[in-house]
Design an enzyme around this catalytic site. Structure first.
Site, PDB file in Angstrom:
ATOM      1  N   ARG A   1       2.734  19.034   1.143  1.00  0.00           N
ATOM      2  CA  ARG A   1       2.945  20.256   0.541  1.00  0.00           C
ATOM      3  C   ARG A   1       2.381  20.643  -0.793  1.00  0.00           C
ATOM      4  NH1 ARG A   1       8.138  22.580   1.891  1.00  0.00           N
ATOM      5  NH2 ARG A   1       8.097  22.546   4.311  1.00  0.00           N
TER       6      ARG A   1
ATOM      7  N   GLY B   1       1.131  -1.355   4.351  1.00  0.00           N
ATOM      8  CA  GLY B   1       1.649   0.031   4.003  1.00  0.00           C
ATOM      9  C   GLY B   1       2.452   0.801   4.763  1.00  0.00           C
ATOM     10  N   HIS B   2       1.623   1.080   6.003  1.00  0.00           N
ATOM     11  CA  HIS B   2       2.711   1.979   6.622  1.00  0.00           C
ATOM     12  C   HIS B   2       4.150   1.640   7.280  1.00  0.00           C
ATOM     13  CE1 HIS B   2       3.422   4.686  10.413  1.00  0.00           C
ATOM     14  NE2 HIS B   2       3.015   5.397   9.752  1.00  0.00           N
TER      15      HIS B   2
ATOM     16  N   ASN C   1       0.880  -0.881  -0.079  1.00  0.00           N
ATOM     17  CA  ASN C   1      -0.015  -0.017   0.108  1.00  0.00           C
ATOM     18  C   ASN C   1       0.983   1.306  -0.002  1.00  0.00           C
ATOM     19  OD1 ASN C   1      -1.367   2.208   0.936  1.00  0.00           O
ATOM     20  ND2 ASN C   1      -3.155   0.957   1.529  1.00  0.00           N
TER      21      ASN C   1
ATOM     22  N   THR D   1      -6.801   6.430  10.232  1.00  0.00           N
ATOM     23  CA  THR D   1      -6.716   5.428   9.176  1.00  0.00           C
ATOM     24  C   THR D   1      -7.997   4.264   9.432  1.00  0.00           C
ATOM     25  OG1 THR D   1      -5.549   3.310   8.361  1.00  0.00           O
ATOM     26  CG2 THR D   1      -5.688   3.868  10.695  1.00  0.00           C
ATOM     27  N   THR D   2      -8.147   3.594   8.341  1.00  0.00           N
ATOM     28  CA  THR D   2      -9.595   2.700   8.345  1.00  0.00           C
ATOM     29  C   THR D   2      -9.599   2.107   9.869  1.00  0.00           C
ATOM     30  OG1 THR D   2      -9.118   2.223   6.181  1.00  0.00           O
ATOM     31  CG2 THR D   2     -10.771   1.193   7.066  1.00  0.00           C
TER      32      THR D   2
ATOM     33  N   HIS E   1      -5.575   3.652  -1.594  1.00  0.00           N
ATOM     34  CA  HIS E   1      -6.927   3.761  -1.266  1.00  0.00           C
ATOM     35  C   HIS E   1      -7.367   5.355  -1.678  1.00  0.00           C
ATOM     36  CE1 HIS E   1      -9.628   4.103   2.583  1.00  0.00           C
ATOM     37  NE2 HIS E   1     -10.577   4.565   1.574  1.00  0.00           N
TER      38      HIS E   1
ATOM     39  N   HIS F   1      -3.703  -4.445   7.851  1.00  0.00           N
ATOM     40  CA  HIS F   1      -3.772  -3.447   8.945  1.00  0.00           C
ATOM     41  C   HIS F   1      -3.053  -3.546  10.021  1.00  0.00           C
ATOM     42  CE1 HIS F   1      -5.269   0.277  10.325  1.00  0.00           C
ATOM     43  NE2 HIS F   1      -5.848   0.546   9.350  1.00  0.00           N
ATOM     44  N   GLY F   2      -1.855  -2.683  10.169  1.00  0.00           N
ATOM     45  CA  GLY F   2      -1.106  -2.378  11.154  1.00  0.00           C
ATOM     46  C   GLY F   2      -0.179  -3.421  11.570  1.00  0.00           C
TER      47      GLY F   2
ATOM     48  N   ASP G   1      -0.135   4.415  -0.254  1.00  0.00           N
ATOM     49  CA  ASP G   1      -0.817   5.802   0.170  1.00  0.00           C
ATOM     50  C   ASP G   1       0.066   6.699   0.884  1.00  0.00           C
ATOM     51  OD1 ASP G   1      -3.162   4.608  -0.555  1.00  0.00           O
ATOM     52  OD2 ASP G   1      -3.988   4.412   1.224  1.00  0.00           O
ATOM     53  N   HIS G   2       0.992   6.354   1.711  1.00  0.00           N
ATOM     54  CA  HIS G   2       1.724   7.270   2.485  1.00  0.00           C
ATOM     55  C   HIS G   2       2.790   8.067   1.803  1.00  0.00           C
ATOM     56  CE1 HIS G   2      -1.099   6.941   5.500  1.00  0.00           C
ATOM     57  NE2 HIS G   2      -0.775   5.516   5.850  1.00  0.00           N
TER      58      HIS G   2
ATOM     59  N   GLU H   1     -10.774  -9.474   3.023  1.00  0.00           N
ATOM     60  CA  GLU H   1      -9.408  -9.040   3.755  1.00  0.00           C
ATOM     61  C   GLU H   1      -9.890  -9.086   5.259  1.00  0.00           C
ATOM     62  OE1 GLU H   1      -7.094  -5.903   2.064  1.00  0.00           O
ATOM     63  OE2 GLU H   1      -6.266  -5.566   4.288  1.00  0.00           O
TER      64      GLU H   1
ATOM     65  N   GLU I   1      -8.640   0.198  -2.703  1.00  0.00           N
ATOM     66  CA  GLU I   1      -9.407   0.282  -1.523  1.00  0.00           C
ATOM     67  C   GLU I   1     -10.172   1.419  -1.807  1.00  0.00           C
ATOM     68  OE1 GLU I   1      -7.142   0.717   1.878  1.00  0.00           O
ATOM     69  OE2 GLU I   1      -6.066  -1.158   1.658  1.00  0.00           O
TER      70      GLU I   1
ATOM     71  N   ARG J   1      -9.604   7.710  -1.041  1.00  0.00           N
ATOM     72  CA  ARG J   1     -10.694   8.433  -0.208  1.00  0.00           C
ATOM     73  C   ARG J   1     -11.542   9.521  -0.830  1.00  0.00           C
ATOM     74  NH1 ARG J   1      -8.745   6.421   5.293  1.00  0.00           N
ATOM     75  NH2 ARG J   1     -10.481   7.670   5.885  1.00  0.00           N
TER      76      ARG J   1
ATOM     77  N   ARG K   1      -7.244  12.965   0.591  1.00  0.00           N
ATOM     78  CA  ARG K   1      -6.174  13.372   1.591  1.00  0.00           C
ATOM     79  C   ARG K   1      -4.969  12.641   0.962  1.00  0.00           C
ATOM     80  NH1 ARG K   1      -7.179   9.915   7.188  1.00  0.00           N
ATOM     81  NH2 ARG K   1      -9.301  10.906   6.738  1.00  0.00           N
ATOM     82  N   HIS K   2      -4.806  11.765   0.385  1.00  0.00           N
ATOM     83  CA  HIS K   2      -3.233  11.274  -0.151  1.00  0.00           C
ATOM     84  C   HIS K   2      -3.512  10.787  -1.766  1.00  0.00           C
ATOM     85  CE1 HIS K   2      -5.099   7.410   1.236  1.00  0.00           C
ATOM     86  NE2 HIS K   2      -4.740   7.520   2.330  1.00  0.00           N
TER      87      HIS K   2
HETATM   88  N1  PXP Z   1      -5.684  -3.077   4.320  1.00  0.00           N
HETATM   89  C1  PXP Z   1      -6.726  -2.134   4.214  1.00  0.00           C
HETATM   90  C2  PXP Z   1      -8.087  -2.527   3.904  1.00  0.00           C
HETATM   91  C3  PXP Z   1      -6.534  -0.754   4.769  1.00  0.00           C
HETATM   92  O1  PXP Z   1      -7.455  -0.051   4.914  1.00  0.00           O
HETATM   93  C4  PXP Z   1      -5.109  -0.509   5.251  1.00  0.00           C
HETATM   94  C5  PXP Z   1      -4.778   0.770   5.449  1.00  0.00           C
HETATM   95  O2  PXP Z   1      -5.023   1.633   4.242  1.00  0.00           O
HETATM   96  C6  PXP Z   1      -4.276  -1.487   5.085  1.00  0.00           C
HETATM   97  C7  PXP Z   1      -4.324  -2.835   4.747  1.00  0.00           C
HETATM   98  C8  PXP Z   1      -2.935  -1.199   5.376  1.00  0.00           C
HETATM   99  O3  PXP Z   1      -2.777  -0.857   6.664  1.00  0.00           O
HETATM  100  P1  PXP Z   1      -1.087  -0.533   7.174  1.00  0.00           P
HETATM  101  O4  PXP Z   1      -0.894   0.876   6.422  1.00  0.00           O
HETATM  102  O5  PXP Z   1      -1.469  -0.418   8.623  1.00  0.00           O
HETATM  103  O6  PXP Z   1      -0.073  -1.388   6.781  1.00  0.00           O
END
Ligand code: PXP
Length: 240
Positions: free
Chosen positions: A18, A212-213, A7, A100-101, A43, A190-191, A9-10, A151, A70, A45, A49-50
């Site tokens: 910026r 992602g993060h 992912n 975040t979600t 994602h 997630h996480g 997004d970040h 998921e 997403e 959104r 936002r990103h």
């Molecule tokens: N899966 C889903 C459905 C999510 O919404 C996210 C966050 O955008 C992720 C995975 C990735 O989560 P993380 O950034 O915590 O790894």
């Protein structure tokens, strides 16, 4: 072998801090692929936002692996998805005020809207997954609505340790078995981090992880290609 969806997004979060044109998530997708990503996840959104519409359109043209979008069950975004036609869509809940979600999608409470979105997306030949908490009734209804994959939300597992964490992992194992019995594909995310990935990468029947993060954070210090390769190695080690 469990697939890794990265992912990005970040990367776009840093750009939007910026409101400029760097770093470009399109570059990030290419480097993630070079590092061994099996999929690229973004994602789009409602508040943009990103990830921006421009990113999604370019990624759809340039990503060589599967693109996983997403998105919320929102008519405007469903229309965009039907136009762009990514390989996969993962429907998620979305709140403007969240960082975040926060939780899984409530299919029981939003049956009609989810059913309509799933129908429209599947008509375009898109693989449709739902982001759900490990709750049997939600999973059963997803199957009834013709969903292809689930998921499982690993957030509670990620936020705990020791015995509490094992309780959350067992709930994921049980729901994963149920998803497999219902002949849907099992994804998780997630996480997840380099430290906590092991017990999740080894979930029975797991097809795909979305992370992602943690990967983007490590990329600041080692580069994105290496950060992705390192996560792939962790996954391979635990699933061998
Ligand atoms: N899966 C889903 C459905 C999510 O919404 C996210 C966050 O955008 C992720 C995975 C990735 O989560 P993380 O950034 O915590 O790894």
């Amino acid at each position: 072998m469990v697939k890794l969806g990265v992912n990005i997004d970040h990367v776009a979060t840093v750009r939007q801090a910026r409101m400029t044109n760097e770093p470009d998530p399109i570059w990030a997708a290419a480097l993630a692929e070079l590092g061994g990503a099996d999929g690229i996840t973004v994602h789009l959104r409602e508040d943009r936002r990103h990830i921006l519409d421009r990113d999604l359109h370019l990624l759809a043209k340039t990503v060589a692996v599967d693109l996983n979008l997403e998105m919320a069950v929102h008519p405007e975004i469903v229309e965009i998805a039907c136009q762009v036609q990514p390989a996969q869509v993962t429907l998620v809940p979305e709140k403007r005020e969240e960082v975040t979600t926060e939780g899984g999608l409530d299919v029981l409470g939003n049956r009609q809207a989810v059913e309509n979105a799933v129908g429209e997306l599947k008509e375009k030949g898109i693989f449709v997954a739902l982001f759900l908490d490990p709750v049997r009734e939600q999973i059963d209804l997803a199957k009834e609505l013709g969903v292809d994959g689930i998921e499982l939300h690993t957030g509670k597992y990620a936020l705990t340790e020791g015995k509490a964490q094992e309780v959350h992992r067992q709930a994921l194992v049980q729901s994963g078995n149920h998803i497999h019995e219902l002949e849907m594909r099992l994804h998780a995310g997630h996480g997840l981090t380099y430290r906590n990935i092991g017990p999740i990468a080894s979930l029975p029947h797991l097809f795909e992880l979305n992370i992602g993060h943690s990967i983007v954070s490590r990329a600041l210090f080692v580069g994105l290609k290496e950060a992705v390769a390192e996560m792939k190695r962790k996954i391979v080690q635990t699933t061998r």
